[in-house]
Design an enzyme around this catalytic site. Structure first.
Site, PDB file in Angstrom:
ATOM      1  N   ASP A 149     -16.275 -55.687 -41.044  1.00  0.00           N
ATOM      2  CA  ASP A 149     -15.466 -56.370 -41.238  1.00  0.00           C
ATOM      3  C   ASP A 149     -15.996 -58.303 -40.795  1.00  0.00           C
ATOM      4  O   ASP A 149     -16.811 -57.465 -39.573  1.00  0.00           O
ATOM      5  CB  ASP A 149     -14.389 -56.341 -40.572  1.00  0.00           C
ATOM      6  CG  ASP A 149     -12.938 -55.275 -40.645  1.00  0.00           C
ATOM      7  OD1 ASP A 149     -13.294 -54.877 -42.005  1.00  0.00           O
ATOM      8  OD2 ASP A 149     -11.325 -55.538 -40.579  1.00  0.00           O
TER       9      ASP A 149
ATOM     10  N   HIS B  78     -17.642 -53.612 -37.531  1.00  0.00           N
ATOM     11  CA  HIS B  78     -17.905 -55.610 -38.314  1.00  0.00           C
ATOM     12  C   HIS B  78     -19.328 -55.146 -37.568  1.00  0.00           C
ATOM     13  O   HIS B  78     -20.388 -54.606 -36.948  1.00  0.00           O
ATOM     14  CB  HIS B  78     -17.339 -55.859 -36.395  1.00  0.00           C
ATOM     15  CG  HIS B  78     -15.901 -55.212 -37.125  1.00  0.00           C
ATOM     16  ND1 HIS B  78     -15.189 -54.968 -36.415  1.00  0.00           N
ATOM     17  CD2 HIS B  78     -14.946 -56.484 -36.908  1.00  0.00           C
ATOM     18  CE1 HIS B  78     -14.051 -54.856 -36.623  1.00  0.00           C
ATOM     19  NE2 HIS B  78     -13.641 -55.645 -36.848  1.00  0.00           N
TER      20      HIS B  78
END
Length: 203
Positions: A31, A175
């Site tokens: 992400d 992430h």
């Protein structure tokens, strides 16, 4: 201390994707990019021959980002909205705009259709699902959260969080962060040592 309840997640909604099919198979997702560490992530994924899905904020995407290499290497791009708001605080119209505009930008830059959407913070409501459905997007959450965003000074805990909670089909939340890039090769090897292989989200 990271508790199991924060690492392992499941959605009660049948329309929300938290797992992929296949025994001893997992899917890596990243992400909050495209970020500066993206080239490092792509280097590690290529070296290990692992596919992944990247959920991008469209405000961060421009032609200079290595999106072409990402696609050429067999990875997928989904939307993480324009600028990462809590969608549950927005009206349907504003949620729809966050999804629709972000998809238009990503598709305009990359020339590739966007099929997947991940809500910021994993927060969504019925309105979010309605907006995604109208745009033909599959909403993707995760089964295992690495909690990497809290572990800048404890990157090895990222590996522990993931490998201690693996299960068939698990979608893993990561992430585009420096600490994640640093441990990614070791994480991939540790997952393989548990007998798992890697796949993309279903097309």
């Amino acid at each position: 201390m990271v508790t199991n309840s924060r690492v392992v997640y499941d959605s009660p909604d049948k329309g929300i994707l938290t797992k992929v099919s296949g025994e001893k198979t997992v899917a890596l997702t990243f992400d909050d990019g495209p970020a500066r560490v993206l080239p490092d992530l792509l280097d590690s994924l290529k070296q290990e021959d692992v596919p992944a899905t990247f959920f991008w904020q469209s405000r961060l995407l421009h032609h200079q980002r290595p999106w072409r290499r990402l696609l050429d290497d067999g990875h997928q791009i989904g939307t993480h909205t324009i600028n990462h708001p809590d969608l549950t605080a927005l009206s349907f119209e504003k949620q729809y705009q966050q999804l629709a505009k972000s998809v238009r930008i990503i598709e305009a830059v990359t020339g590739t259709k966007v099929r997947y959407f991940r809500p910021p913070f994993g927060q969504y409501n019925e309105t979010t699902k309605q907006a995604a459905q109208q745009l033909g997007l599959t909403t993707v959450l995760w089964k295992v959260a690495s909690i990497d965003w809290e572990l800048k000074n404890e990157p090895q805990q990222i590996i522990t969080n993931v490998t201690e909670h693996l299960e068939d089909g698990a979608i893993i939340l990561l992430h585009e962060l420096q600490q994640t890039a640093e441990i990614l090769p070791e994480l991939i090897q540790a997952i393989r040592q548990k007998g798992y292989t890697f796949r993309n989200l279903p097309n």
